[in-house]
Design an enzyme around this catalytic site. Structure first.
Site, mmCIF file in Angstrom:
data_model
loop_
_atom_site.group_PDB
_atom_site.id
_atom_site.type_symbol
_atom_site.label_atom_id
_atom_site.label_comp_id
_atom_site.label_asym_id
_atom_site.label_seq_id
_atom_site.Cartn_x
_atom_site.Cartn_y
_atom_site.Cartn_z
ATOM 1 N N HIS A 1 -5.799 0.467 25.492
ATOM 2 C CA HIS A 1 -4.482 1.049 25.254
ATOM 3 C C HIS A 1 -4.078 2.152 26.220
ATOM 4 C CE1 HIS A 1 -0.995 0.979 22.795
ATOM 5 N NE2 HIS A 1 -1.589 0.784 21.646
ATOM 6 N N SER B 1 5.374 2.978 15.545
ATOM 7 C CA SER B 1 5.520 3.124 16.979
ATOM 8 C C SER B 1 6.760 2.398 17.484
ATOM 9 C CB SER B 1 4.272 2.569 17.674
ATOM 10 O OG SER B 1 4.304 2.834 19.044
ATOM 11 N N THR C 1 5.982 5.611 24.202
ATOM 12 C CA THR C 1 6.446 5.333 22.841
ATOM 13 C C THR C 1 6.974 6.618 22.214
ATOM 14 O OG1 THR C 1 4.274 5.785 21.843
ATOM 15 C CG2 THR C 1 4.744 3.497 22.491
#
Length: 682
Positions: free
Chosen positions: A392, A508, A519
């Site tokens: 991520h 998110s 985000t």
């Protein structure tokens, strides 16, 4: 947060907000300025076949054409951030707690916050090439020392191929590899269509493409805007392939080598590499790639006694130390082959027969057949079930979902191998190289410890799913209720019924509308959802009309929060940046020491959804020990939740039972209210 961020479906009210935010009225940039920049050249253009073997697409508009003129992520006004923060605190605090938090927040706004905000603004003005959140957000991920497994890496599983025989592991894996290579070549050659949110048909037209490609990149975003097209940030795409997170003491780094043309394949804990493209950069024939994968699947070698994949699930400092040891033992070249590979293909011998086993397999697996540090791993099990598990730090769901959709469509429409195809009659062993690693006693002990830590981490995770087939998105549209808001409301009501409380909630939302946007958080626990939850606790005595109005109020509020978040007008990222700046300066404002601030950021309900025809299932772990990781899907005729938790806190099945009951109650009110409204019209 190990969540798949929501890529919002923009509401009509968002576009005027977009225009106001950027000041894109004609007084700033006129059409004449845009199109005067177009050279006097024929714009007929020549089109190559989009179904050519080498390229998945052949866009005449370069992939990164809009990137230089992308608008910058705005730094919200401090007063707005503080007001939004207090609004989110309202449903979580009693009156005395709220009064104290309000006092602390007002002092912050007037004193330390004002100074930090001024400093942040100055830094932002000096770094116009990026966004104010990009650096701190990278640091948040890369400085974290916990395992990326469960804490960060999510997964998305593909819909099964409906064609008979095409879910065979070898067939499907080969088609994935060829279509992925076609996508990669498009991206490298900038032939992949730019990511654009289209508001209407003008920006979808061939006319638009033929004109906009000649508009200089410094103005191209504005040209798209005038055609009601809104380009999205594509900076993360450059980390999609040939990318790996490398463990380093204190802070990891992301390394990209876009010159490499080989694939990493892991099967039974063994690692293999082979070139997907030849020396001229052409994709190798599908039959040859078919043969390479067949060769790997036929390898009868026993699993290695110490699979290196476990190390990538370790504490990051521990892994950094062991990686250095691996290099010192002469494994540098093998590690470079792993790090620079296009992506990691995991061929699993296990199978996922249901939602629970699929979630476990794709979210964490057995640890031996993974390399969690790769930008993404494509997992194909024995029965052809497939998923992407991605690291991520380098990016969010935007680039991954684009790859996911494009590759799925390409191999569904025109697969390169069929069940009747035979692998090329070649000696695949001459092309496939099995990576060998030299291990000493220290490394073997480190791998064994990593294995034990891995299973200690993943074993306690509990999970369950809910498939609700009575209603779907089509019904909610008829009821004129935002589908996402209703899914979030059911979560709030379900948790309230389970615990009698409201909780810090994270949804998110992508800010890809801006250069280097990441985000923003939609804080979907609101005063409206709390009021609705309390009212439905007394549903037997409540008036249907009143309940319907409460549902509508929740929907309206959620839509407003989503619009603000997509425009970078939430409070989470702004306060995060200010807190990071304060820590850098050695300061500790009272706001960030307030127990209420810690509580609202102790995310009990971590939620996310992705809308895609290609996604069958998605999931991630809770971000706190007493929380839930809630992935949900909104389809035309059904709704679904895929939830994880740690049973020491709350039962995931009890929670889903409360969510299902809440859905029943909500749809009952919507149905009865709609029925009454229709009768009154007669």
């Amino acid at each position: 947060m190990a969540a798949l961020q929501k890529i919002p479906t923009y509401q009509p009210g968002l576009i005027p907000a977009y225009r106001r935010l950027y000041g894109l009225a004609s007084r700033h940039i006129r059409k004449e300025q845009i199109f005067a920049a177009v050279p006097c050249t024929s714009v007929q253009g020549r089109f190559k076949s989009s179904r050519s073997r080498e390229y998945l697409q052949e866009s005449i508009v370069p992939s990164y054409h809009f990137q230089p003129s992308m608008p910058r992520l705005p730094v919200p006004k401090l007063s707005d951030t503080c007001s939004r923060y207090l609004a989110s605190q309202g449903p979580l605090l009693d009156s005395q707690q709220y009064a104290e938090t309000a006092r602390i927040t007002k002092e912050f706004e007037a004193k330390e916050g004002a100074e930090l905000h001024k400093e942040l603004g100055a830094m932002n003005a000096q770094n116009k090439h990026t966004s104010y959140i990009s650096g701190p957000w990278f640091d948040m991920y890369l400085k974290s020392r916990v395992s990326v497994v469960l804490n960060y890496n999510p997964f998305m599983s593909f819909v099964d191929d409906p064609k008979a025989g095409y879910t065979d592991q070898l067939v499907r894996a080969t088609n994935f590899v060829v279509s992925s290579a076609r996508f990669l070549k498009c991206l490298r050659a900038e032939l992949l269509k730019p990511e654009i949110f289209h508001l209407g048909e003008r920006s979808k037209s061939k006319w638009f493409e033929r004109i906009i490609r000649f508009v200089p990149s410094s103005l191209s975003w504005y040209g798209a805007y005038l055609a009601n097209g809104y380009p999205l940030d594509m900076s993360q795409y450059k980390n999609l392939f040939n990318s790996t997170r490398i463990p380093r003491p204190g802070r990891d780094e992301i390394v990209v080598d876009d010159t490499a043309n080989h694939l990493l394949v892991i099967r039974n804990g063994h690692m293999y590499v082979f070139d997907v493209m030849d020396a001229d950069g052409n994709i190798k024939p599908a039959a040859e790639l078919h043969a390479y994968l067949s060769h790997i699947l036929s390898d009868q070698s026993l699993p290695p006694s110490h699979p290196l994949g476990y190390l990538t699930a370790e504490n990051r400092d521990t892994w950094a130390s062991l990686r250095q040891k691996l290099e010192d033992c002469g494994n540098g070249a093998a590690l470079k082959a792993v790090d620079s590979a296009i992506f990691c293909l995991c061929l699993d011998d296990s199978t996922a027969d249901n939602v629970d086993s699929q979630t476990r397999l794709m979210l964490h697996g057995d640890g031996a057949n993974r390399w969690y540090d790769k930008s993404f791993s494509l997992i194909v099990d024995k029965n052809g079930k497939a998923a992407v598990n991605f690291e991520h730090a380098w990016g969010d769901g935007v680039a991954v979902l684009r790859y996911f959709n494009e590759v799925f469509d390409d191999m569904s429409i025109s697969p390169n191998v069929s069940p009747s195809c035979k692998p090329a009659d070649i000696d695949a062993s001459e092309h496939v190289r099995k990576l060998e690693f030299k291990l000493d006693g220290v490394l073997e002990e480190g791998i064994q410890t990593a294995k034990e830590n891995f299973f200690s981490l993943v074993t306690p995770l509990d999970l369950a799913a809910l498939q609700y087939t009575k209603y779907g998105k089509n019904d909610l549209k008829k009821f004129k209720i935002s589908p996402d808001s209703l899914m979030q409301l059911a979560i709030q009501m379900g948790y309230h019924r389970l615990t009698g409380k409201s909780a810090g909630t994270y949804e998110s939302c992508s800010t890809a509308a801006f250069k280097h946007g990441r985000t923003e958080t939609v804080r979907s626990c609101t005063a409206e959802t709390r009021q609705c939850s309390l009212a439905f606790d007394k549903v037997d005595s409540a008036n249907v009309t009143d309940l319907r109005q409460l549902i509508q109020a929740c929907s309206d509020k959620h839509n407003s929060l989503t619009r603000n978040a997509a425009m970078g007008q939430g409070w989470d990222r702004h306060l995060f940046a200010l807190r990071t700046l304060a820590e850098k300066n050695g300061a500790s404002p009272a706001l960030f020491r307030d127990p209420a601030y810690a509580a609202i950021n102790h995310i009990i309900l971590s939620t996310s959804t992705l809308s895609s025809h290609a996604v069958n299932l998605g999931g991630f772990a809770p971000v706190v020990p007493d929380g839930f990781g809630i992935g949900y899907a909104i389809r035309d005729r059904e709704l679904g939740y895929n939830v994880t938790s740690y049973p020491a806190s709350h039962s995931v099945r009890d929670f889903l039972q409360c969510v299902e009951t809440s859905l029943e109650d909500l749809f009952k009110v919507l149905h009865e209210s709609n029925k009454a409204a229709n009768q009154s019209k007669k």
